[in-house]
Design an enzyme around this catalytic site. Structure first.
Site, PDB file in Angstrom:
ATOM      1  N   PRO A  31      39.286  41.512  48.236  1.00 30.93           N
ATOM      2  CG  PRO A  31      39.061  43.058  48.901  1.00 30.93           C
ATOM      3  CD  PRO A  31      39.897  43.279  48.731  1.00 30.93           C
ATOM      4  CG  ASP A  51      27.230  43.728  28.348  1.00 32.91           C
ATOM      5  OD1 ASP A  51      26.348  44.881  28.467  1.00 32.91           O
ATOM      6  OD2 ASP A  51      27.546  44.304  27.489  1.00 32.91           O
ATOM      7  CB  SER A 109      29.676  41.664  38.197  1.00 31.20           C
ATOM      8  OG  SER A 109      28.341  42.863  37.791  1.00 31.20           O
ATOM      9  CB  ALA A 116      30.162  49.373  37.098  1.00 31.63           C
ATOM     10  CB  THR A 120      43.876  49.365  45.934  1.00 29.29           C
ATOM     11  OG1 THR A 120      43.460  51.043  45.623  1.00 29.29           O
ATOM     12  CG2 THR A 120      43.988  49.106  44.457  1.00 29.29           C
ATOM     13  CE1 TYR A 137      32.577  46.418  26.019  1.00 23.77           C
ATOM     14  CE2 TYR A 137      33.079  44.413  25.554  1.00 23.77           C
ATOM     15  CZ  TYR A 137      33.062  45.707  26.593  1.00 23.77           C
ATOM     16  OH  TYR A 137      33.359  44.571  27.446  1.00 23.77           O
TER      17      TYR A 137
END
Lengths: 660, 665
Positions: free
Chosen positions: A236, A305, A310, A320, A372, A580
């Site tokens: 996908p 972000d 996306s 997410a 998956t 991050y």
């Protein structure tokens, strides 16, 4: 064995915010005015900006499409025009870098950095300080260029392996598909460093053999059925913003690999104002979803972000997280219902109750399944009225320790604004390098004055201080109250309010920062970001140990120049924070820079795990971090996931091999 | 691994050169030196902190707070009272490093050292490495411990080179000394009780105090791995308490790394040599008192030769743990909650302790006198000086071949070297009519009374303490030699079995890294082959013609130890019926041995040393020959007579020892 499905596009949310910093997309600062309707206007404007960088949304599309009927839509010719990303991605996106073709950083004839295009607030601006920062930080030089291959040469793309039976059957369905080289290359990668690096060098390994664009749930069912029948591998693909190798084709996959592009499943099927939910096809891109909801006065508030590119399905498939999760929640908090097509059939729940005690939540097998198990086709997601008022803010702290202590206190008092982020000193300096040319002497005088006040009068060490950026949202009154509360806390930790502008720039920069990596790569500089989540008491130690580890590994691996090794705290939770890291270095003198990069990132991840950090907060596992999944979730845990995979997809149709 | 790098080819070891730091002191003003500008480079991640602030930090720490709460619940005492107690503990323990007192010491020690010692030699490259290490990570200094001088000397040297002064873990005993204790405190000493087993509050405060200093990079933390001064001058097996404390911040991710710096301090003549011999013979250690110290001034007239201080390579704790420790095991419990170290951590810390002691040994400087003492100890009471010179030259080349770090003067004939060594150690030996003999040996065969035995034993043990300084160089080949000598045949596996048996038996006597038997054996074999003493033909050892004397020498070197252990066994089988207490043990064995010496049936005096007696006791307990039982509050040690007999037979080579695992051979 087996694997996955898709979404992978994944990763959305995830991805790519390389270096974040100041400056914004557009214009005017958000409302600080009292006129409510103007405020709303402004808020709408901003959201529009974030979400739709298209110049002109063409005529409005119907909001409510009649049910999930694919036919309804065939007639809707205007739909495509209304979407930020066209079906032929190559029309507006780079083939070997981040984002839109027309937007990039470059050094102009005068040797000054500028950002091209018109989409972002920074577009068309000159950034006078960037070059010096770039040369100083990396030891890079404009003399030493490493340009990318200019164009994609389709003849270099490996020929497709086509399962004739499948192709025949697919033709019978009338679902659009393609095996053109460009279409396949565009869906062969996410945005990991090594993926982009290889593209720039014009190297292709295993790429999808076919791309298919289903228009609705039913068509996905049909495709998956055929895939099972002919034993082909389905990967996908949503927005392609993965930074975990999740979209990459396994190089030893001998079957036909079908890239299932969900981008044409991009309609809001209905909005339920009573329950504040929207039922949306999973291929919708974040900016489109937000823009379309805004038109009805709503938003999801989910702003990873990567939201320009996306997709909703990708968010679900990777778990997410969005920047404003403090108000709206992460994807797992937002999702009310999920529909997914698997080789075993369709999985979904029979009602939309807000919470259920019906055994382990099956949606949690889907969220984070990374393509998956199947393809997420439709999602019911919570929506909220567009907030009346938004306000940015920023706080300067004398050092990172104080900043973290402040964030901890804010989390403790559960008064975190929609977003609160803390960057370390290196990032603060980086942010400065990205300030555009100041238009008036007065502004530059003011800047000078501020700097004087903070460093000389308040005694902050410019090499220690760090900045938190804030975003408040809600009723005007409450926002102001809230703001005061947060600034009061900050003051206890030595924090000084540093203005709305700085805050806003910090957030807006997030959207252009990913473009900077491409600039670096033109000049021997490579880099990437990675993230983790960690309990509060370990935040500081983890940050400093990981940064140090990166620096050392660079030295040991023969990197000739000191690296950029920096971090920020991007989310706060009751029990910990999301951290991050940004890491980049000049690779002149190295024969295999990508390998060196991978080794260092691997070491950095080991360091994260040794310091109590998690394998990932929101980027996901993909193939990049599979190595550690077993120790992360235990043998039994892994066995549980495996047995689900074996039941749902025994022939590994969803064979992207993420996760397990 | 370590021993591989240590021993594979000792000749390849590169050692730094030394510089004499007293030389400058003899040529310039001590006062100016004491008052000069002192600006050491500090740890780059240091959090500036005053000594007094440290205490507050410790008291406020989550760890101490947690323990106080726990204790309060357990004992029903109010937390405030316990906290006060903690504050008192801290008051008693804490250092208060002050530059003023350092300068005072710099001045007085300069004067004292110049009187006592000919030279104080330091490897300056080691100093540079240390300076680098101090800036990068928290540093732990791990000096060997042979004398009270050790820590004064170390601080003195660091001051001299403008390095950060360490904080030093010291025994409480010093606090008994008026003024001096406080002065030591101001020079960076912090004080720990010798035993605080079970006192959770004390442990919490103490460990947090040390960890805090380490974490914030306050100063290098110095302690003695051996736990106490080695009275025998052999390295003592490492004590792990402090090592556990200083490694924990790394395991818990509180620091990026910790540098462990082994430091070898070698004395040509140990100040306390005679005191030690007396102590080993049962004369209690004089209490540390200020007046005692003042009395010790008379030593200032004597010559104690040279001191060598070798700063070893800093060892990165991080690199030691690689692939051995998974730090994420510390993820699931809040870091401030004290937990017993897991088995793998314990094993790692233990191993690290041994590794560090081995690194200390590796850089211990051996003086010519050590060679002389080694020879004398095999031929008491004395030898012809010609023979001694010849033999010393021989032993010198053997020691070099085995990797000893010899301090041998250039271009001086052996005879002169021997003569000056003998002169320096006039309190142990003298040259009488061409023979070098122990002092008090005018009536060599008069062993008629306990008193005389005692007197003689003092001299012998002093002499033995110098031989002991080179045992670490010879112990592996010597054990192989003894195994070849004693084993029933010369097959490699037989030899290894016996080697392994001895190695186990002497595990308290000498430093063997646990679990490293095969490597130790290989190292020993390698050296014997290298010096042409043996050849290994297929699986058999063959002693070469020229090698016979080497083998005999090595076996003789071990003999006092073997004999000592045999005497203890003899005592156990002849004198003990049921059991005995630890209190009785040392005097009883001593009395037994003295009797044997008087009767002429025992030549070696080494067994009179309480150190050997205790090591033997520990070994026998470890080997299950003895067993501790608790009877009505008293610990009694029970004997397994059959096991004693088996052990004695094995020592005599009468019965083959049990086969050791040979898998890796």
């Amino acid at each position: 064995m087996t694997r996955r499905q898709a979404m992978l596009e994944v990763l959305n949310g995830v991805c790519i915010q390389m270096w974040s910093f100041h400056y914004t997309l557009h214009g005017s600062s958000m409302a600080s005015d009292s006129n409510i309707s103007e405020l709303q206007q402004n808020a709408k404007e901003r959201l529009k900006v974030i979400s739709g960088h298209l110049q002109k949304p063409a005529n409005r599309e119907q909001l409510r499409v009649s049910a999930n009927d694919c036919k309804a839509e065939a007639a809707d010719q205007s739909l495509e025009k209304n979407r930020a990303i066209p079906k032929r991605r190559q029309e507006i996106l780079k083939w070997n870098g981040w984002g839109y073709n027309d937007s990039k950083f470059m050094f102009n004839k005068k040797g000054q950095a500028e950002f091209t295009g018109k989409r972002y607030r920074l577009s068309g601006m000159v950034l006078p300080a960037l070059r010096e920062w770039f040369e100083k930080t990396f030891g890079a030089s404009l003399e030493h260029k490493t340009p990318a291959r200019s164009a994609l040469n389709p003849s270099e793309v490996p020929p497709p392996i086509l399962n004739e039976g499948f192709v025949q059957d697919l033709k019978g369905t009338a679902i659009p598909f393609s095996h053109e080289a460009e279409d396949r290359i565009f869906r062969a990668h996410g945005h990991c460093l090594h993926e982009v690096f290889a593209l720039r060098e014009g190297k292709f390994e295993r790429v999808p053999d076919l791309v298919v664009w289903p228009n609705c749930h039913k068509e996905v069912e049909k495709i998956v059925e055929l895939a099972c029948k002919h034993n082909i591998c389905v990967i996908p693909f949503g927005g392609g913003t993965s930074v975990s190798n999740a979209v990459e084709c396994p190089s030893d996959e001998k079957r036909t690999i079908l890239s299932l592009d969900t981008s044409q499943m991009n309609r809001i099927l209905w909005i339920d104002e009573k329950n504040l939910t929207a039922h949306v096809e999973a291929g919708i891109v974040g900016q489109d979803l937000e823009r379309l909801l805004n038109e009805s006065g709503y938003c999801t508030g989910h702003e990873p972000d990567s939201m320009e590119f996306s997709t909703l399905g990708g968010w679900v498939a990777t778990r997410a997280s969005g920047m404003k999760k403090n108000i709206y929640g992460n994807i797992e908090d937002l999702v009310v219902h999920i529909r997914m097509v698997t080789p075993r059939g369709v999985i979904e729940k029979s009602c939309q109750g807000p919470r259920m005690s019906t055994g382990p939540d099956i949606y949690h097998f889907i969220m984070g399944s990374e393509g998956t198990l199947g393809v997420v086709t439709e999602v019911t997601i919570k929506i909220r009225p567009i907030p009346e008022y938004q306000k940015y803010g920023s706080v300067v702290f004398p050092n990172f320790d104080q900043g973290v202590a402040c964030l901890r206190e804010v989390a403790k008092q559960r008064c975190a604004p929609a977003s609160i982020r803390l960057m370390d000193n290196e990032q603060f300096q980086f942010g400065h390098a990205l300030k555009p040319q100041v238009s008036s002497i007065f502004t530059s005088f003011l800047d000078g004055l501020k700097k004087f006040y903070i460093t000389k009068f308040k005694g902050f060490d410019p090499n220690q201080l760090c900045v938190a950026t804030l975003l408040f949202e809600g009723d005007r009154e409450k926002v102001l109250q809230h703001e005061k509360q947060v600034y009061d806390i900050a003051a206890k930790f030595g924090g000084l309010a540093a203005g709305e502008d700085n805050g806003q720039r910090g957030y807006m920069l997030t959207f252009v920062i990913a473009y900077l990596r491409d600039l670096g790569m033109d000049y021997y500089v490579i880099g990437e970001s990675f993230e983790t989540s960690v309990p509060w008491d370990r935040v500081l130690d983890l940050c400093s140990n990981v940064k140090e580890r990166i620096i050392r590994e660079c030295k040991e691996k023969g990197v000739q120049f000191p690296p950029l090794s920096t971090c920020r705290v991007t989310q706060t939770y009751d029990a910990g924070a999301c951290v991050y890291f940004y890491f980049a270095f000049n690779y002149r003198g190295l024969s295999d820079p990508v390998h060196v990069y991978d080794q260092i990132e691997h070491a950095a991840r080991e360091e994260i795990l040794a310091n109590g950090g998690s394998l990932s907060h929101h980027h996901g596992v993909g193939k990049l971090r599979k190595h550690w999944l077993q120790e992360t979730i235990s043998d039994v845990g892994l066995g549980m996931l495996r047995s689900v995979k074996e039941y749902v997809d025994p022939n590994n149709i969803f064979g992207n091999r993420n996760l397990l | 691994m370590a021993s591989k790098t240590l021993y594979s080819d000792p000749r390849l070891k590169k050692r730094d050169d030394f510089e004499d730091i007293l030389e400058e002191r003899r040529n310039s003003s001590d006062l100016r030196y004491a008052l000069r500008c002192y600006t050491p480079l500090l740890y780059k991640g240091i959090t500036p902190c005053k000594a007094s602030m440290l205490k507050t930090t410790v008291l406020k720490s989550d760890h101490v707070h947690y323990v106080i709460q726990q204790l309060s619940k357990e004992m029903g005492e109010s937390p405030d009272i316990i906290k006060e107690e903690a504050a008192e503990i801290l008051e008693e323990m804490a250092q208060s490093l002050q530059l003023g007192i350092i300068r005072f010491f710099a001045f007085t020690l300069s004067k004292a050292f110049k009187k006592l010692f000919q030279r104080v030699k330091v490897n300056e490259e080691g100093i540079q490495r240390l300076q680098q290490a101090i800036q990068e990570h928290p540093v732990v200094l791990l000096p060997s411990h042979r004398s009270y001088i050790d820590f004064l000397m170390l601080s003195y040297i660091l001051y001299t080179y403008d390095l950060s002064l360490p904080v030093i873990a010291s025994g409480m005993d010093f606090l008994g000394m008026k003024i001096v204790g406080e002065m030591l405190r101001m020079s960076g000493a912090f004080f720990m009780r010798r035993s605080f087993g079970g006192d959770k509050l004390y442990w919490a405060v103490f460990s947090e105090y040390v960890k805090t200093m380490l974490r914030i990079g306050y100063a290098p933390v110095e302690f003695f791995l051996e736990g106490t001064r080695s009275r025998t001058c052999k390295s003592l097996t490492p004590k792990l308490g402090l090592l556990n404390i200083v490694t924990e911040p790394f395991f818990k991710g509180e620091v990026f790394d910790v540098s462990l710096v082994p430091i070898s301090i070698s004395y040509e003549r140990v100040l306390e040599e005679s005191l030690y011999a007396h102590e080993l013979l049962g004369v209690p250690k004089p209490k540390e008192t200020t007046s005692g110290l003042l009395k010790a001034r008379k030593m200032l007239g004597d010559d104690f030769g040279s001191i060598h201080v070798y700063f070893g390579h800093p060892v990165s704790l991080r690199s030691l743990t690689q692939k051995k420790i998974n730090r994420s095991n510390f993820n699931l419990v809040p870091r401030h909650i004290p937990r017993k170290p897991t088995e793998d951590i314990q094993a790692f810390v233990n191993n690290t302790g041994y590794r560090m002691v081995r690194l200390q040994q590796e850089n211990m400087v051996v003086s010519p006198w050590v060679l002389i003492a080694t020879i004398l100890m095999q031929d008491l009471p004395g030898v012809d000086s010609d023979y001694l010179i010849e033999k010393t030259a021989w032993l010198r080349s053997l020691a070099l071949l085995f990797g000893a770090f010899l301090d041998w003067p250039d271009h001086v004939p052996t005879s002169k070297v021997v003569a000056s060594s003998v002169a320096l150690h006039h309190n142990i030996v003298r040259n009488v009519n061409g023979r070098v003999v122990l002092i008090d040996e005018e009536k060599p065969n008069d062993n008629s009374s306990d008193d005389l035995v005692f007197k003689k034993a003092v001299t012998v043990l002093m002499c033995a303490s110098y031989r002991n300084q080179i045992m670490h160089v010879f112990i592996r080949p010597a054990l192989v030699a003894a195994a070849i000598h004693t084993a029933c045949n010369a097959r490699k596996e037989e030899v290894f079995s016996y080697f392994n048996f001895l190695r186990e038996l002497f595990a308290n006597e000498f430093i063997f890294t646990p679990g490293n038997a095969v490597q130790d054996f290989e190292d020993g074999c390698y050296l014997l082959v290298k010096c042409d003493a043996v050849q290994i033909l297929k699986q058999d050892f063959v002693v070469t013609e020229t090698g016979q004397s080497t083998i005999s020498f090595l076996v003789a070197m071990l003999r006092p130890f073997l004999e000592g252990y045999q005497v203890v066994c003899k005592y156990l089988s002849e004198e003990v019926i049921e059991g005995f207490t630890e209190m009785q043990y040392v005097p009883a064995v001593r009395t037994f041995a003295v009797k044997m010496i008087i009767s002429g049936s025992l030549k070696s005096y080494d067994v009179l040393s309480s150190d050997m007696q205790k090591n033997c006791l520990a070994a026998l307990l470890r080997l299950n020959v003895l067993r501790k039982t608790k009877l009505a509050d008293q610990i009694t040690i029970k004997i397994n007579q059959a096991a004693v007999t088996r052990l004695v037979d094995a020592l005599d080579g009468k019965t083959p020892v049990q086969k050791a695992a040979l898998a890796r051979l």
